[in-house]
Write an enzyme that holds these catalytic residues in place. Structure first.
Site, PDB file in Angstrom:
ATOM      1  N   PRO A  89       0.818  -1.220   0.000  1.00 23.74           N
ATOM      2  CA  PRO A  89       0.000   0.000   0.000  1.00 23.74           C
ATOM      3  C   PRO A  89       0.847   1.263   0.000  1.00 23.74           C
ATOM      4  O   PRO A  89       0.399   2.338  -0.363  1.00 23.74           O
ATOM      5  CB  PRO A  89      -0.810  -0.117   1.294  1.00 23.74           C
ATOM      6  CG  PRO A  89      -0.176  -1.168   2.098  1.00 23.74           C
ATOM      7  CD  PRO A  89       0.623  -2.033   1.182  1.00 23.74           C
ATOM      8  N   GLU A 116       0.339  -7.833   8.931  1.00 22.75           N
ATOM      9  CA  GLU A 116       0.443  -6.362   8.899  1.00 22.75           C
ATOM     10  C   GLU A 116       1.560  -5.912   7.967  1.00 22.75           C
ATOM     11  O   GLU A 116       1.750  -4.721   7.760  1.00 22.75           O
ATOM     12  CB  GLU A 116       0.727  -5.840  10.316  1.00 22.75           C
ATOM     13  CG  GLU A 116      -0.356  -6.173  11.334  1.00 22.75           C
ATOM     14  CD  GLU A 116      -1.741  -5.822  10.830  1.00 22.75           C
ATOM     15  OE1 GLU A 116      -2.594  -6.716  10.762  1.00 22.75           O
ATOM     16  OE2 GLU A 116      -1.960  -4.651  10.469  1.00 22.75           O
ATOM     17  N   ARG A 154       0.533  -9.534 -21.092  1.00 22.36           N
ATOM     18  CA  ARG A 154      -0.190  -9.029 -22.267  1.00 22.36           C
ATOM     19  C   ARG A 154       0.698  -8.120 -23.104  1.00 22.36           C
ATOM     20  O   ARG A 154       0.605  -8.075 -24.316  1.00 22.36           O
ATOM     21  CB  ARG A 154      -1.434  -8.264 -21.834  1.00 22.36           C
ATOM     22  CG  ARG A 154      -2.515  -9.121 -21.210  1.00 22.36           C
ATOM     23  CD  ARG A 154      -3.711  -8.272 -20.844  1.00 22.36           C
ATOM     24  NE  ARG A 154      -4.338  -7.724 -22.038  1.00 22.36           N
ATOM     25  CZ  ARG A 154      -5.313  -8.352 -22.701  1.00 22.36           C
ATOM     26  NH1 ARG A 154      -5.739  -9.531 -22.300  1.00 22.36           N
ATOM     27  NH2 ARG A 154      -5.852  -7.812 -23.770  1.00 22.36           N
ATOM     28  N   ASP A 169      -2.689  -1.629 -28.347  1.00 21.49           N
ATOM     29  CA  ASP A 169      -1.866  -0.473 -28.744  1.00 21.49           C
ATOM     30  C   ASP A 169      -2.714   0.793 -28.717  1.00 21.49           C
ATOM     31  O   ASP A 169      -2.281   1.815 -28.221  1.00 21.49           O
ATOM     32  CB  ASP A 169      -1.299  -0.711 -30.155  1.00 21.49           C
ATOM     33  CG  ASP A 169      -0.308  -1.880 -30.123  1.00 21.49           C
ATOM     34  OD1 ASP A 169       0.064  -2.386 -31.180  1.00 21.49           O
ATOM     35  OD2 ASP A 169       0.041  -2.287 -28.991  1.00 21.49           O
TER      36      ASP A 169
END
Ligand SMILES: CC(C)(C)c1cccc(C(=O)NCC2(NC(=O)c3cccc4nocc34)CCCC2)c1
Length: 247
Positions: A89, A116, A154, A169
């Site tokens: 995070p 945590e 991808r 694209d």
């Protein structure tokens, strides 16, 4: 490209990496995904991977030693130097530009936190960069790892058919949202397919799709819209749409 994932839930990574485009790319050797469980490298009878935080407070913290042993095993498995990424995070937001940068690496090690988090001393000594997939509370970094695996695969050359990579694209080219999509039936109680899409007029279809992408991006994601460099044709399409609306 090789991607090693350090996670307490390697099955999750193996499952998600075995599906669809990523699964096929793996079969074709375009990408190789390998999970590594710190519990397999934790010493002692209890094979502890976590313990209580110094300073008190709720929850547990992932311990240094099992992670050092796991990372050593990862590096011993393949001499290719790797960029170590901690899904966190506290990380920099993941963007398509970052995905393209990562896709250019020969090897990634994705580190997933649980509880945590991870002892800061392990992170400062071994992590090259921290990346976040978004500002919400999660149970672990594995979803972030799965997102990165999917997105970089991808981007790998050849992982997609020509048509799909052309679409990719176009999106990557300018970061606009997608236009609406329709398929059979042309007429349905839920509504009709826009006439232009059935006209066979490919120039008009391309223009309508671009106009829809522009309008949707401006309406729903002004942040993406403001970043984009609009062509003269784009501005004309918007004026045309705005003009007809005001009429
Ligand atoms: C402000 C806000 C972002 C809401 C916030 C503040 C403080 C803690 C958390 C939180 O979720 N902590 C739990 C963990 N989260 C993630 O790993 C994680 C979370 C989000 C995006 C991610 N991208 O990759 C990994 C990610 C960290 C240790 C185990 C899971 C979230």
């Amino acid at each position: 490209m090789r991607i090693d994932v350090i996670t307490l839930f390697p099955d999750f990574i193996a499952q998600s990496a075995g599906l669809g485009v990523v699964g096929r790319a793996a079969e074709r050797g375009l990408v190789e995904v390998q999970g590594w469980n710190p519990r397999d490298y934790a010493a002692g009878n209890y094979r502890r991977v976590d313990d209580r935080p110094f300073g008190g407070g709720p929850g547990m913290v992932m311990l240094i030693e099992p992670l050092l042993a796991t990372l050593a095993a990862v590096k011993a498995a393949d001499p290719t130097p790797a960029r170590v990424i901690y899904l966190s995070p506290q990380g920099a937001p993941l963007t398509q530009a970052k995905v393209r940068e990562l896709a250019g690496q020969p090897r990634l090690v994705l580190l997933c936190g649980r509880y945590e988090g991870i002892d800061e001393r392990f992170l400062s000594a071994n992590v090259d960069e921290e990346i976040s997939i978004g500002d919400y509370i999660l149970s672990g970094g594995e979803l972030g790892a799965a997102v990165i695996i999917d997105a970089v695969t991808r981007v790998q050359d050849g992982a997609l058919g020509d048509a799909l990579s052309a679409v990719q694209d176009s999106f990557e080219g300018d970061g606009m949202l997608d236009c609406p999509h329709y398929s059979q039936p042309a007429s349905h109680v839920l509504g009709e397919v826009p006439e232009v899409l059935r006209s066979g007029n490919h120039a008009a279809i391309a223009a309508w799709r671009r106009q829809q992408s522009l309008l949707r991006t401006r309406a729903r994601r002004p942040d993406l819209f403001d970043e984009a460099a609009l062509s003269k044709a784009d501005r004309k399409l918007l004026q045309q749409a705005d003009g007809s609306k005001n009429r």
